[in-house]
Design an enzyme around this catalytic site. Structure first.
Site, PDB file in Angstrom:
ATOM      1  CG  HIS A   3      -4.682  -0.494  -0.340  1.00 34.63           C
ATOM      2  ND1 HIS A   3      -4.494  -0.259   0.999  1.00 34.63           N
ATOM      3  CD2 HIS A   3      -5.117  -1.776  -0.412  1.00 34.63           C
ATOM      4  CE1 HIS A   3      -4.802  -1.325   1.699  1.00 34.63           C
ATOM      5  NE2 HIS A   3      -5.184  -2.270   0.854  1.00 34.63           N
ATOM      6  CG  ASP A  18      -5.920  -5.339   2.895  1.00 37.76           C
ATOM      7  OD1 ASP A  18      -6.348  -6.480   3.139  1.00 37.76           O
ATOM      8  OD2 ASP A  18      -6.047  -4.778   1.795  1.00 37.76           O
ATOM      9  CB  SER A  68      -0.938  -0.036   1.211  1.00 36.31           C
ATOM     10  OG  SER A  68      -1.833   1.063   1.187  1.00 36.31           O
TER      11      SER A  68
END
Length: 977
Positions: free
Chosen positions: A52, A144, A25
């Site tokens: 992401h 995540d 990310s």
């Protein structure tokens, strides 16, 4: 595994390859570039990157990563088959999964800010690839990917996490490490080496014949593990155990089992790590959603039908791992009670062998990723949103008791309505499975339900259970004299100590009937008094026997407090006994009381005892009621004395007064309690509002954090693109500066877009002229209108080229071409100016030299020819034309032998030009006598000279002729002529 490698296994070894799922990310772009710079292009692995990304912005990640690796970097497409030595990148605004080796793309279901694409892909990767799956977590914020790594570990895969101190943002790596789901914590540059070691280990698992790996090496390690930990894994499936042990050995680059046994003896922390590796702590909320739908709609409603309010619904979840399945069942039961307006007691016993997993389950705190499995309504109803994730609410937590238990050795819970044991028996050999099924039957009530996983079954014990749902493995327990005999002959000897002897010896012993347990159950049923287990406040927890003679539901709002339920004559002494037992631990034994039942009073012995013991929950009380069968005969009445009568009346008045005061105090206390309850309800309402506001703020915070991560990713990509463009701009600047070509870029309106330094020699341009029409700028050309030509090029798309000169005498080659974008769109024209002054000067000099030479040749009075290497006439002087009566048109460009009706086709001349001259370079005084048609027979003297130019230039021949009739001709030359 068979002794020799079968063709099927050989084919699997050739075709199978690890698929590496990489999650990143914020700050992950730098880590990805470093990773792919370190990975070999022929590693034999496939890499699938999930990041992401901003759903509304096109991603540059594919283009950026392609510069760091020679492997193909592709943006994933739906149904694309994953191939080795290839990198796949998730596209923006898509969820991605993998099924049978093909990527599956779909539009996200969750709103922006609530998506967990890394977890979703890693979980599908684990389900699809099993032990071939590899998960990597790099820089990023949030959590995540943590649950995805957990799933990969559960199927025997490999997980790698970037060292938090080397990550730009350490949120995601730290979350995975703290949860204990990282098998390797490495710097990014060292991950490729670990991946290659894992690949070699997997290849060895598939291709190594079984004679090279006897089962004895596993037994040595399991013996050491049992000695150190106390748990025996000898009857677990050897294939599963072996793979996990080999993975631990590969992490330490140990190939010999004896060496690893010594390593275990010398490193206690490795023993704990191996024990943790062997435990299968993989689960999630509502695992197999269809199975839980059947449980919710079909199984539980029938089990809970017509259950009274004082009923205790007992559930056992064996092998609960970190408790997700336990809380899932609790949620369904709570929803069912709310829907059916039932209020019976629920007690769920949840056990596991792993102490760390039980600790997590007891805490009841789960990461935000559970939102993938739990609906928003259930999250709001049963969980509290916190910084680290979601905490189970107290009403749900109070329904569950977590405990450490070895289901293979410890006695089971009994009188169960529901027993759930999912994904445990698939790791056990058939011998252990045959011991567990009768034990589960023994634990269930008649009609109780056994809940297994789709991969498990009851085996040959069809006489103990009837199938309720064969697909999702729900079985109802059958209790009969036949099944009782079967269970008593097959039941596990829980009290036996099997740790000191091999499992084989234990299983060879004949099964013994547990007469002690049978006797205990009969004695409790027929001789134990009616009893109740309460907490310290007197709230009812468990009822044994018929207590209706002593307790009855209190009028008003329903309550399970036995003081409020006590019949007349019992309340005061019961309250005192409970207070003494709960606060001081003082037992009240056989307190004789008169209790009003059915209009009269009955003599009852009341006993209240604190429950103690290692397994007892603190502040539990046992309240027993026992009727006094034969009360003593009343003594013969005697006449009371007047003084005694007066004293009795006085005591009765005092007693009545005390009762009135006590009743008034009770009413005041009840009123205070009602006020406190009302205040508490108001506080709870306020707390719920604050909690709702906090959840909204947390949601907004998560959305902002997600958007921030996406913006950081986009910013990183754009920064990389800017650096790339800056490099290209530097290259273009140096290209223009070193080619010394003036260039002017014009748009469709003939406005200046850009120009180079050399263009200022042709137009009086300064930096501020960008954006102005070129027509406003004065040029240094002499009368050339290039703008009209430029407009024509823009209209017709036909390039234009012309030589022009400036006021100071310089010459330039002007080229005008359309300006085309990468999308092949015309957006203007490009003018280039190449300085050709030196070439023009050279051409002028050559022309002057040629004219001078021609004039010199023309002044000669001798006929002269200039021939090229092919003996074609390049030029001739006037004397030649005059002497031989020929013209220019008939001479220049023709071969000498073809001149004047082939009058020069003389053998002697051929010998001179083709043989003598190439050898001698120059010949003088070569006599030729010939009959020329135009001038008659003449004897002439020829002088020939061969002029050799540079390597790349052709040679020339100068040939002069002179008439020599007065000169005697030698006989030899005459003969030749």
């Amino acid at each position: 595994m068979p002794p020799e490698k079968t063709p099927q296994i050989a084919e699997q070894a050739a075709a199978a390859f690890p698929i590496v799922g990489i999650g990143a990310s914020a700050g992950g772009l730098e880590a990805l570039e470093e990773f792919f710079r370190s990975v070999s292009a022929d590693s034999g692995m496939a890499f699938v990157l999930v990041q992401h990304l901003d759903p509304s912005h096109p991603s540059l990640l594919t283009e950026i990563l392609q510069r760091t690796t020679t492997m193909p970097v592709l943006e994933a497409e739906d149904q694309m088959t994953v191939a080795a030595n290839t990198v796949y990148v998730i596209p923006p605004n898509r969820d991605m999964a993998i099924f049978h080796g093909k990527l599956q793309l779909s539009l996200p279901d969750e709103p922006r800010g609530h998506r967990l694409p890394i977890d979703a892909f890693l979980r599908s990767l684990a389900e699809d690839q099993q032990e071939q799956a590899v998960g990597i977590i790099l820089s990023g914020t949030g959590s995540d990917g943590t649950q995805g790594l957990r799933t990969i570990l559960g199927v025997g895969g490999m997980t790698l996490v970037q060292k938090p101190e080397t990550a730009k943002y350490d949120g995601m790596p730290a979350s995975a490490i703290q949860a204990g789901y990282a098998s390797h914590v490495l710097a990014v540059g060292k991950m490729p080496e670990a991946l290659l070691n894992n690949t070699r280990s997997l290849s060895a698992d598939i291709t190594t014949p079984s004679p090279l790996r006897p089962t004895g090496w596993i037994n040595k390690i399991l013996l050491q593990l049992r000695t150190s930990i106390g748990h025996d894994f000898s009857l677990y499936k050897k294939s599963t155990i072996g793979r996990r042990i080999e993975r631990r050995m590969a992490q330490h680059t140990i190939e010999d089992a004896d060496v690893y046994v010594r390593y275990l003896k010398n490193n206690p922390e490795e023993v704990q790590a191996l024990f943790k590796e062997l435990l299968i702590n993989v689960t999630n909320f509502f695992r197999d959603p269809e199975a839980f739908t059947v449980l919710e709609q079909d199984i539980l409603p029938k089990l809970c039908l017509d259950k009274p309010d004082n009923y205790v619904f007992r559930v056992w979840v064996a092998g609960c791992a970190t408790g997700e399945e336990t809380y899932s069942i609790a949620i369904l039961l709570r929803e069912l009670m709310d829907k059916s307006q039932q209020d019976f007691k629920v007690q769920i016993y949840s056990t596991d062998l792993a102490e760390a997993a039980i600790a997590l389950a007891r805490a009841g705190i789960y990461p935000p990723t559970i939102a993938q499995d739990v609906s928003p309504e259930r999250l709001r109803r049963f969980f509290i949103k916190e910084d680290k994730g979601y905490r189970v609410k107290k009403e749900l937590r109070d329904m569950v008791v977590f405990a450490l238990q070895n289901v293979l050795k410890d006695p089971p819970f009994t009188k169960l309505d529901l027993l759930s044991c999912r994904n445990l028996m698939i790791y056990l050999e058939a011998e252990l499975q045959n011991r567990l099924i009768p034990a589960f039957h023994y634990a269930l009530k008649p009609g109780g339900v056994l809940f297994l996983s789709p991969s498990e079954s009851i085996g040959n014990y069809t006489d103990l259970f009837s199938a309720l749902n064969r697909k999702w493995k729900f079985y109802r327990a059958i209790h009969s004299p036949t099944t009782a005999r079967t269970v008593m002959t097959q039941v596990v000897s829980w009290a036996a100590k099997t740790d000191d002897k091999p499992a084989e010896e234990v299983m060879q012993k004949p099964k013994e009937t547990n007469f002690a347990e049978l006797a205990r159950r009969v004695l409790v049923q027929y001789y134990a008094p009616a009893s109740i287990i309460t907490d310290g406040n007197g709230d009812l927890l468990y009822v044994h026997g018929d207590t209706g003679k002593y307790l009855r539901p209190a009028p008003g709002q329903a309550s399970l407090n036995i003081i409020e339920m006590a019949r007349e004559g019992l309340e005061l002494e019961l309250r005192t006994a409970l207070r003494g037992a709960a606060s001081d631990g003082v037992a009240t034994l056989n307190k004789a009381l008169q209790v009003k039942t059915n209009g009269g009073f009955s003599a009852v012995n009341l006993s209240v005892r604190p429950l103690s013991g290692a397994e007892a929950t603190p502040n539990l009380l046992l309240v027993s009621f026992q009727d006094i069968a034969s009360p003593a005969k009343p003594a013969r009445k005697r006449r009371a004395k007047p003084a005694e009568l007066g004293r009795i009346e006085e005591l009765e008045r005092d007693l009545a007064y005390l009762k009135e005061n006590y009743q008034a105090s009770l009413e005041e206390q009840q009123a205070s309690n009602e006020e406190l309850k009302s205040t508490n309800e108001e506080m709870q309402s306020t707390n719920e509002e604050l909690q709702s506001t906090n959840e909204e703020l947390e949601t907004s915070k998560e959305e902002l954090q997600s958007v921030n991560e996406e913006l950081i990713t986009v910013n990183s990509e754009l920064q990389t693109k800017i650096e790339q463009l800056a490099g290209m701009q530097n290259d273009m600047k140096n290209l223009f500066d070193n080619t010394h070509i003036g260039t002017v870029f014009l748009d469709a309106k003939m406005l200046i877009r850009r120009f180079t330094r050399e263009a200022t020699q042709l137009y009086r341009l300064v930096a501020s002229d960008v954006g102005r029409p070129l027509a406003d700028i004065k040029s240094n050309f002499d009368g050339e209108d290039l703008l009209a030509n430029a407009q024509q090029v823009l209209d017709c798309l036909t390039p234009f080229e012309q030589e022009v000169h400036t006021h100071n005498g310089a010459w330039f080659l002007v080229r005008i071409q359309p300006y085309r974008t990468l999308d092949n769109i015309i957006e203007g024209v490009v003018l280039t100016f190449t300085d050709i002054s030196k070439r023009v000067a050279a051409e002028t000099a050559v022309q002057l030299a040629r004219e001078l030479a021609e004039n010199v040749v023309d002044t000669l009075d001798k006929p002269l020819l200039v021939l090229d290497s092919h003996l074609q006439v390049v030029t001739a002087n006037r004397a030649f034309y005059r002497y031989f009566h020929v013209t220019l048109a008939d001479t220049v460009g023709r071969k000498i032998y073809d001149l004047g009706n082939r009058q020069w086709n003389i053998p002697a001349l051929r010998e001179l030009l083709e043989i003598i001259l190439p050898r001698d370079q120059a010949v003088e005084g070569y006599l030729v006598e010939h009959d020329f048609p135009a001038i008659g027979r003449h004897k002439i003297r020829l002088d020939a000279r061969r002029i050799v130019g540079k390597t790349s230039e052709p040679s020339l021949i100068l040939l002069t002729a002179e008439e020599i009739d007065t000169v005697p001709v030698p006989e030899s030359l005459e003969n030749k002529a």
